[in-house]
Design an enzyme around this catalytic site. Structure first.
Site, PDB file in Angstrom:
ATOM      1  N   ALA A 167       7.700  -6.990  34.083  1.00  0.00           N
ATOM      2  CA  ALA A 167       7.415  -8.068  35.034  1.00  0.00           C
ATOM      3  C   ALA A 167       6.041  -8.653  34.749  1.00  0.00           C
ATOM      4  O   ALA A 167       5.185  -8.014  34.141  1.00  0.00           O
ATOM      5  CB  ALA A 167       7.482  -7.546  36.467  1.00  0.00           C
ATOM      6  N   ASP A 168       5.858  -9.873  35.211  1.00  0.00           N
ATOM      7  CA  ASP A 168       4.561 -10.534  35.110  1.00  0.00           C
ATOM      8  C   ASP A 168       4.462 -11.526  36.268  1.00  0.00           C
ATOM      9  O   ASP A 168       5.477 -11.999  36.780  1.00  0.00           O
ATOM     10  CB  ASP A 168       4.412 -11.263  33.774  1.00  0.00           C
ATOM     11  CG  ASP A 168       2.963 -11.564  33.446  1.00  0.00           C
ATOM     12  OD1 ASP A 168       2.092 -10.731  33.755  1.00  0.00           O
ATOM     13  OD2 ASP A 168       2.683 -12.643  32.888  1.00  0.00           O
ATOM     14  N   THR A 169       3.234 -11.821  36.664  1.00  0.00           N
ATOM     15  CA  THR A 169       2.984 -12.748  37.762  1.00  0.00           C
ATOM     16  C   THR A 169       1.957 -13.779  37.330  1.00  0.00           C
ATOM     17  O   THR A 169       0.958 -13.425  36.696  1.00  0.00           O
ATOM     18  CB  THR A 169       2.459 -11.985  39.003  1.00  0.00           C
ATOM     19  OG1 THR A 169       3.457 -11.038  39.400  1.00  0.00           O
ATOM     20  CG2 THR A 169       2.169 -12.925  40.158  1.00  0.00           C
TER      21      THR A 169
END
Length: 186
Positions: A64-66
């Site tokens: 995941a990444d934001t």
């Protein structure tokens, strides 16, 4: 086995609080944004890079990444105090988007998904910005803030709280047919 390709304390907490058992195997990748790269293209590239292409086909991999996006510009993690001040000054009194993207890889297939949350900031003065930074030290967070920080800059939000913390939980649960067989959950 369920493998999380991230050391984000917020992602680990979300998944642990939900009762998942997993192993953390972070991916060390270059997170440099390419010249002219659009935010969502960057987000998907980061997730796929973190997932990698190697691994055991009996495992489920989650990456995941934001990103925080203001006026089509990604506001990355601050590099120092002055950068943090600059980012928060830019966001002060304005709305911006937080996108968290994730990828699940099981067997030979990969599923990428993301969510968007709209955040409106309080209209902060320089003194409030500096006090927040010194108190909360948001240097490991995209956009230089955490939605969970007490007395933080967030005035309002439209969308998922966990998405802003760094994980598109609603979209993850909608893909339960992918991860349920690997996690022993029903």
């Amino acid at each position: 086995m369920f493998i999380l390709k991230s050391t984000s304390p917020r992602r680990i907490k979300i998944l642990t609080d939900l009762g998942f058992q997993f192993r953390v195997e972070p991916a060390n990748i270059d997170e440099t944004q390419n010249q002219g790269e659009l935010p969502l293209v960057y987000l998907e590239r980061m997730v796929h890079s973190k997932l990698g292409s190697q691994g055991n086909e009996n495992n489920l991999y989650l990456a995941a990444d934001t990103i925080v996006v203001f006026q089509n510009e990604i506001l990355h993690k601050p590099i120092d105090l002055e950068d943090s001040i600059h980012i928060l000054r830019k966001l002060s009194g304005n709305k911006h988007s937080v996108f968290s993207g994730a990828g699940l890889r099981a067997n030979a297939s990969t599923d990428f998904f993301y969510e968007e949350t709209i955040i409106e900031f309080k209209n902060w003065k320089e003194k409030e910005i500096r006090e927040y930074i010194l108190r909360c030290k948001p240097f490991d967070k995209a956009g230089s803030y955490g939605i969970q920080d007490e007395k933080g800059p967030v005035l309002s939000r439209e969308g998922s709280y966990t998405n802003v913390m760094g994980f598109p939980l609603r979209s993850f649960f909608s893909r339960s047919s992918v991860w349920l067989p690997f996690c022993g959950r029903s």
